[in-house]
Write a protein that holds these residues in place. Structure first.
Motif, PDB file in Angstrom:
ATOM      1  N   SER A 187       1.796  -5.928  -0.363  1.00  0.00           N
ATOM      2  CA  SER A 187       0.817  -6.674   0.429  1.00  0.00           C
ATOM      3  C   SER A 187      -0.128  -5.746   1.186  1.00  0.00           C
ATOM      4  O   SER A 187       0.305  -4.802   1.847  1.00  0.00           O
ATOM      5  CB  SER A 187       1.533  -7.592   1.418  1.00  0.00           C
ATOM      6  OG  SER A 187       0.601  -8.372   2.141  1.00  0.00           O
ATOM      7  N   ALA A 188      -1.432  -6.008   1.043  1.00  0.00           N
ATOM      8  CA  ALA A 188      -2.488  -5.264   1.750  1.00  0.00           C
ATOM      9  C   ALA A 188      -2.529  -3.789   1.378  1.00  0.00           C
ATOM     10  O   ALA A 188      -2.990  -2.965   2.161  1.00  0.00           O
ATOM     11  CB  ALA A 188      -2.333  -5.427   3.266  1.00  0.00           C
ATOM     12  N   SER A 189      -2.084  -3.436   0.172  1.00  0.00           N
ATOM     13  CA  SER A 189      -2.076  -2.026  -0.218  1.00  0.00           C
ATOM     14  C   SER A 189      -3.422  -1.524  -0.703  1.00  0.00           C
ATOM     15  O   SER A 189      -3.598  -0.324  -0.908  1.00  0.00           O
ATOM     16  CB  SER A 189      -1.006  -1.772  -1.285  1.00  0.00           C
ATOM     17  OG  SER A 189      -1.126  -2.665  -2.358  1.00  0.00           O
ATOM     18  N   GLY A 190      -4.396  -2.419  -0.920  1.00  0.00           N
ATOM     19  CA  GLY A 190      -5.771  -1.966  -1.064  1.00  0.00           C
ATOM     20  C   GLY A 190      -6.359  -1.897  -2.455  1.00  0.00           C
ATOM     21  O   GLY A 190      -5.712  -2.153  -3.467  1.00  0.00           O
ATOM     22  N   TRP A 191      -7.643  -1.509  -2.454  1.00  0.00           N
ATOM     23  CA  TRP A 191      -8.468  -1.525  -3.660  1.00  0.00           C
ATOM     24  C   TRP A 191      -8.015  -0.524  -4.710  1.00  0.00           C
ATOM     25  O   TRP A 191      -8.078  -0.807  -5.912  1.00  0.00           O
ATOM     26  CB  TRP A 191      -9.918  -1.252  -3.263  1.00  0.00           C
ATOM     27  CG  TRP A 191     -10.912  -1.404  -4.387  1.00  0.00           C
ATOM     28  CD1 TRP A 191     -11.678  -0.427  -4.947  1.00  0.00           C
ATOM     29  CD2 TRP A 191     -11.262  -2.615  -5.068  1.00  0.00           C
ATOM     30  NE1 TRP A 191     -12.487  -0.951  -5.933  1.00  0.00           N
ATOM     31  CE2 TRP A 191     -12.248  -2.295  -6.025  1.00  0.00           C
ATOM     32  CE3 TRP A 191     -10.832  -3.939  -4.951  1.00  0.00           C
ATOM     33  CZ2 TRP A 191     -12.805  -3.255  -6.865  1.00  0.00           C
ATOM     34  CZ3 TRP A 191     -11.392  -4.893  -5.802  1.00  0.00           C
ATOM     35  CH2 TRP A 191     -12.367  -4.529  -6.737  1.00  0.00           C
ATOM     36  N   ILE A 192      -7.544   0.635  -4.285  1.00  0.00           N
ATOM     37  CA  ILE A 192      -7.101   1.639  -5.257  1.00  0.00           C
ATOM     38  C   ILE A 192      -5.924   1.120  -6.063  1.00  0.00           C
ATOM     39  O   ILE A 192      -5.833   1.340  -7.280  1.00  0.00           O
ATOM     40  CB  ILE A 192      -6.736   2.965  -4.559  1.00  0.00           C
ATOM     41  CG1 ILE A 192      -7.924   3.518  -3.791  1.00  0.00           C
ATOM     42  CG2 ILE A 192      -6.248   3.992  -5.582  1.00  0.00           C
ATOM     43  CD1 ILE A 192      -9.128   3.821  -4.652  1.00  0.00           C
ATOM     44  N   VAL A 193      -5.022   0.438  -5.420  1.00  0.00           N
ATOM     45  CA  VAL A 193      -3.885  -0.142  -6.139  1.00  0.00           C
ATOM     46  C   VAL A 193      -4.370  -1.175  -7.157  1.00  0.00           C
ATOM     47  O   VAL A 193      -3.904  -1.210  -8.299  1.00  0.00           O
ATOM     48  CB  VAL A 193      -2.889  -0.781  -5.147  1.00  0.00           C
ATOM     49  CG1 VAL A 193      -1.812  -1.566  -5.887  1.00  0.00           C
ATOM     50  CG2 VAL A 193      -2.259   0.288  -4.276  1.00  0.00           C
ATOM     51  N   ILE A 194      -5.322  -2.008  -6.766  1.00  0.00           N
ATOM     52  CA  ILE A 194      -5.841  -3.023  -7.684  1.00  0.00           C
ATOM     53  C   ILE A 194      -6.538  -2.377  -8.879  1.00  0.00           C
ATOM     54  O   ILE A 194      -6.284  -2.750 -10.030  1.00  0.00           O
ATOM     55  CB  ILE A 194      -6.798  -3.977  -6.941  1.00  0.00           C
ATOM     56  CG1 ILE A 194      -6.003  -4.868  -5.985  1.00  0.00           C
ATOM     57  CG2 ILE A 194      -7.596  -4.826  -7.939  1.00  0.00           C
ATOM     58  CD1 ILE A 194      -6.857  -5.764  -5.122  1.00  0.00           C
TER      59      ILE A 194
END
Length: 252
Positions: free
Chosen positions: A33-40
């Motif tokens: 949760s909320a780990s960000g754009w790089i993860v996506i």
């Protein structure tokens, strides 16, 4: 595995892993949760890699109506085969989206943000400006299709050709090595161009799951934003056609 089934299963895997990483980041109570754009963006790149590796030898791993349209426009794929490929891609995308919903069912239930829930199915603009959003999707898809047309190993012309290996295989010897450049292209598009619209760059990836969002019972969901839905369909098709034309002009 028949080409049609390969496209369906490959697109299903693409959406399961791609929308899955969005759900992991956007929904409440997940490990990511909320780990960000790089993860996506990394998750989507890996999703592309896995899906292409699984299906390249059976169907050429289009997994994207814009790629199929671009290949037809470039004279690298038979137009007669295009409808079946595109239908399979949409079907696979819808199944993949439903599986994400199933996997994260408890997290949908505890999440209050309707926008976040919609984002686990389809894309939306950071700043809503439909002409600009259209251009963003077209540019991202242009990069994808132009790179696909230029990938190491090249393409074979399938217009009426039957080979002893597989008449549907578009990318020769793609395999796990050839899949990596395409995955990196998608990673780069996400990092550099994806911040405007969420980089659908694939009509099936967006419209199929958007339909699933409309149909499935999801507590606290918002509307499916149908006024925007044409952008991630028309933009990628336009970008693919431009890429096919320019690739042909450059390579002769």
């Amino acid at each position: 595995m028949t080409p049609w089934i390969a496209e369906l299963l490959g697109t299903m895997v693409l959406i399961l892993l791609g929308n899955g990483v969005v759900a992991n980041v956007a929904l409440s109570g997940t490990k990511g949760s909320a780990s960000g754009w790089i993860v996506i963006t990394a998750g989507w790149a890996i999703a592309v890699y896995v899906a292409v590796v699984c299906t390249a030898d059976s169907s050429g791993a289009h997994l994207n109506p814009a790629v199929t349209v671009g290949l037809v426009a470039a004279g690298k794929f038979s137009a007669a085969k295009m409808p079946a490929y595109i239908l399979a891609q949409f079907a696979g995308a819808m199944i993949g989206a439903a599986l994400v919903r199933l996997t994260y069912a408890k997290h949908y239930a505890v999440s209050d943000d309707g926008d976040a829930k919609l984002a686990t199915f389809c894309t939306g603009p950071a700043i809503r400006s439909l002409p600009n959003n259209f251009v963003s999707e077209a540019l991202g898809t242009f990069v994808l299709v132009f790179a696909a047309l230029s990938v190491t190993g090249g393409f074979i012309d399938l217009k009426g050709v039957e080979t002893q290996v597989n008449a549907e295989t578009v990318m020769v010897g793609l395999g796990s090595v050839g899949a990596l450049p395409i995955a990196l292209v998608v990673f780069g598009i996400g990092l550099s161009l994806g911040g405007t619209t969420g980089y659908a760059i694939n009509p099936a990836r967006d419209l199929g799951p958007r339909i699933v969002h409309q149909l499935l019972p999801i507590s606290g969901k918002r509307d499916s934003d149908w006024s925007y839905a044409w952008v991630p369909v028309a933009g990628p098709v336009a970008g693919a056609l431009i890429a096919a034309w320019l690739h042909g002009a450059v390579t002769g």
